[in-house]
Design an enzyme around this catalytic site. Sequence first.
Site, PDB file in Angstrom:
ATOM      1  N   CYS A 228       0.836  -1.084  -0.027  1.00  0.00           N
ATOM      2  CA  CYS A 228       0.048   0.320   0.039  1.00  0.00           C
ATOM      3  C   CYS A 228       1.043   1.184  -0.096  1.00  0.00           C
ATOM      4  O   CYS A 228       0.275   2.232  -0.187  1.00  0.00           O
ATOM      5  CB  CYS A 228      -0.873   0.038   1.273  1.00  0.00           C
TER       6      CYS A 228
ATOM      7  N   HIS B   8      -2.307   7.395   4.792  1.00  0.00           N
ATOM      8  CA  HIS B   8      -2.922   6.130   3.968  1.00  0.00           C
ATOM      9  C   HIS B   8      -4.095   5.901   4.770  1.00  0.00           C
ATOM     10  O   HIS B   8      -4.130   5.891   6.055  1.00  0.00           O
ATOM     11  CB  HIS B   8      -1.885   4.865   3.980  1.00  0.00           C
TER      12      HIS B   8
ATOM     13  N   ASN C 256     -10.113   1.203   2.698  1.00  0.00           N
ATOM     14  CA  ASN C 256      -8.962   1.259   2.319  1.00  0.00           C
ATOM     15  C   ASN C 256      -8.600   0.972   0.711  1.00  0.00           C
ATOM     16  O   ASN C 256      -8.672  -0.236   0.442  1.00  0.00           O
ATOM     17  CB  ASN C 256      -8.224   0.235   3.234  1.00  0.00           C
TER      18      ASN C 256
HETATM   19  O1  UT7 Z   1      -3.022  -1.116   4.071  1.00  0.00           O
HETATM   20  C1  UT7 Z   1      -2.831  -2.153   4.847  1.00  0.00           C
HETATM   21  C2  UT7 Z   1      -2.631  -1.781   6.159  1.00  0.00           C
HETATM   22  N1  UT7 Z   1      -3.715  -2.521   7.222  1.00  0.00           N
HETATM   23  C3  UT7 Z   1      -3.904  -1.978   8.261  1.00  0.00           C
HETATM   24  O2  UT7 Z   1      -3.447  -0.811   8.641  1.00  0.00           O
HETATM   25  C4  UT7 Z   1      -4.832  -2.912   9.095  1.00  0.00           C
HETATM   26  C5  UT7 Z   1      -4.122  -2.580  10.630  1.00  0.00           C
HETATM   27  N2  UT7 Z   1      -5.193  -3.086  11.453  1.00  0.00           N
HETATM   28  C6  UT7 Z   1      -6.333  -2.902  11.818  1.00  0.00           C
HETATM   29  O3  UT7 Z   1      -7.076  -1.802  11.526  1.00  0.00           O
HETATM   30  C7  UT7 Z   1      -7.157  -3.556  12.683  1.00  0.00           C
HETATM   31  O4  UT7 Z   1      -6.446  -4.704  13.455  1.00  0.00           O
HETATM   32  C8  UT7 Z   1      -8.418  -4.470  12.241  1.00  0.00           C
HETATM   33  C9  UT7 Z   1      -9.478  -3.201  11.815  1.00  0.00           C
HETATM   34  C10 UT7 Z   1      -8.005  -5.046  11.134  1.00  0.00           C
HETATM   35  C11 UT7 Z   1      -9.174  -5.201  13.328  1.00  0.00           C
HETATM   36  O5  UT7 Z   1      -9.512  -4.558  14.618  1.00  0.00           O
HETATM   37  P1  UT7 Z   1      -8.920  -5.251  15.923  1.00  0.00           P
HETATM   38  O6  UT7 Z   1      -9.479  -4.147  16.958  1.00  0.00           O
HETATM   39  O7  UT7 Z   1      -7.209  -5.268  16.093  1.00  0.00           O
HETATM   40  O8  UT7 Z   1      -9.747  -6.563  15.975  1.00  0.00           O
HETATM   41  P2  UT7 Z   1      -8.940  -8.009  16.219  1.00  0.00           P
HETATM   42  O9  UT7 Z   1      -8.361  -8.507  14.821  1.00  0.00           O
HETATM   43  O10 UT7 Z   1      -8.211  -7.979  17.452  1.00  0.00           O
HETATM   44  O11 UT7 Z   1     -10.258  -8.830  16.259  1.00  0.00           O
HETATM   45  C12 UT7 Z   1     -11.341  -8.492  17.252  1.00  0.00           C
HETATM   46  C13 UT7 Z   1     -12.464  -9.402  17.402  1.00  0.00           C
HETATM   47  C14 UT7 Z   1     -12.344 -10.697  16.817  1.00  0.00           C
HETATM   48  O12 UT7 Z   1     -13.098 -11.602  17.774  1.00  0.00           O
HETATM   49  P3  UT7 Z   1     -12.787 -12.263  19.193  1.00  0.00           P
HETATM   50  O13 UT7 Z   1     -11.723 -13.144  18.734  1.00  0.00           O
HETATM   51  O14 UT7 Z   1     -12.407 -11.220  19.975  1.00  0.00           O
HETATM   52  O15 UT7 Z   1     -14.077 -13.183  19.394  1.00  0.00           O
HETATM   53  C15 UT7 Z   1     -12.523 -11.116  15.828  1.00  0.00           C
HETATM   54  O16 UT7 Z   1     -13.007 -12.222  15.195  1.00  0.00           O
HETATM   55  O17 UT7 Z   1     -13.389  -8.897  16.235  1.00  0.00           O
HETATM   56  C16 UT7 Z   1     -13.587 -10.016  15.267  1.00  0.00           C
HETATM   57  N3  UT7 Z   1     -13.807  -9.698  13.936  1.00  0.00           N
HETATM   58  C17 UT7 Z   1     -15.058  -9.096  13.658  1.00  0.00           C
HETATM   59  N4  UT7 Z   1     -16.149  -8.896  14.219  1.00  0.00           N
HETATM   60  C18 UT7 Z   1     -17.148  -8.436  13.396  1.00  0.00           C
HETATM   61  C19 UT7 Z   1     -12.923  -9.505  13.124  1.00  0.00           C
HETATM   62  N5  UT7 Z   1     -13.367  -8.855  12.068  1.00  0.00           N
HETATM   63  C20 UT7 Z   1     -14.770  -8.618  12.331  1.00  0.00           C
HETATM   64  C21 UT7 Z   1     -15.740  -8.051  11.436  1.00  0.00           C
HETATM   65  N6  UT7 Z   1     -16.967  -8.118  12.092  1.00  0.00           N
HETATM   66  N7  UT7 Z   1     -15.429  -7.852  10.338  1.00  0.00           N
END
Ligand code: UT7
Length: 335
Positions: free
Chosen positions: A121, A260, A290
């Site tokens: 990206c 970004h 994104n």
């Molecule tokens: O351009 C490329 C660069 N990419 C980025 O910069 C991405 C950077 N990372 C992020 O922005 C964040 O880490 C995310 C938005 C991808 C995820 O947010 P998070 O607060 O880190 O969530 P997580 O991955 O720790 O997941 C928390 C919970 C999980 O459930 P449990 O295990 O706590 O029960 C996931 O399964 O949220 C769940 N989850 C969702 N729930 C509903 C993950 N995706 C979803 C979803 N809807 N779409």
Amino acid sequence: MIGLRRGLVHGAKIAALGVSIPERVLTNAELARTIDTSDEWISSRTGIRERRLCRPDEATSDLAVAAATDLLSRNGHHAEDIDLVISTSLVPDTLFPATASIVAERIGAVNAGAFDVQSGCTGFVYGLATATAFVSAGIYDTVLVTGAEALSKALDWQDRSTCVLFGDGAGAVLVRPSDNGSIFAFDLGNDGSGAPFLNMPAGGTRLPASHETVDDRQHFLRMNGREVYRFATRRVVESCQKTLDDAGVAAAQVDLFVPHQANLRIIEKVAAQLGFSDEQVFFNLDRFGNTSCASIPLCLHDAMAQGRLKKGDRLLIVGFGAGLTWGSCLTRWEL
Ligand code: UT7
């Protein structure tokens, strides 16, 4: 004419800008009808409310061509005058040939060389740095950089942890010599130990396509969101600070900061650490998600349209992504 020290380059400017925005809007509510997610989760964790999707028959080069055509039609530049086409994208049309070759041919840039830049990206910032180096060195006069993504084609629509985050779109800029000594300060970085955190596992030489890779859904984007989040918040701040220091510019002197567009929480955290006020920070990921290499030029276009980016403004941009790579650039806006 050339750099006084590492990362500092004189004599080039962004001379034109164009965009391509697919018509199809996919809202969080619509996504929640097909996978186990909710508008509340997506908007509170990321700030994204909707994203654009290209048509099924469109590929990355189609969006890049549309953005380049928009640029040429607005600014009175001619495709035959372009010396070099640099295409930046996370997901090119094919592994080869370069998407840039297709873009150059389609827009009529018959006198241009063409190549792709692949830095995740961060590609747009890397492409801009490359174009600026060519122009500042006096090698070329007119370099087109496209940042285009048909990312919806590379997403696993069964994986809620990635498919809700990304969108399609494209932007293009023309880099040309500047007669008033415009300065570009750049910082480009890479930490390849983070390669496994954001990738497409199969389809290259490491894991060629097979029935097994298709069955295992390895031809889609995969991401460890938490690791990328941790990386981004640290490296983006360091990179921006280095670029500001190299240019001798304080955060308070920056008119617009365009990061970004990956996650509003990352943007807010980074902006706070760099000491930017809300008025200095631009985002539009609520409408586009994104869009990888397209996110910064799409923001520049919106910021101009909203009167938040004006001629003479000091602009700081920063990208980050697969590699893991990062890159920031400070320049004076000349449009
Ligand atoms: O351009 C490329 C660069 N990419 C980025 O910069 C991405 C950077 N990372 C992020 O922005 C964040 O880490 C995310 C938005 C991808 C995820 O947010 P998070 O607060 O880190 O969530 P997580 O991955 O720790 O997941 C928390 C919970 C999980 O459930 P449990 O295990 O706590 O029960 C996931 O399964 O949220 C769940 N989850 C969702 N729930 C509903 C993950 N995706 C979803 C979803 N809807 N779409």
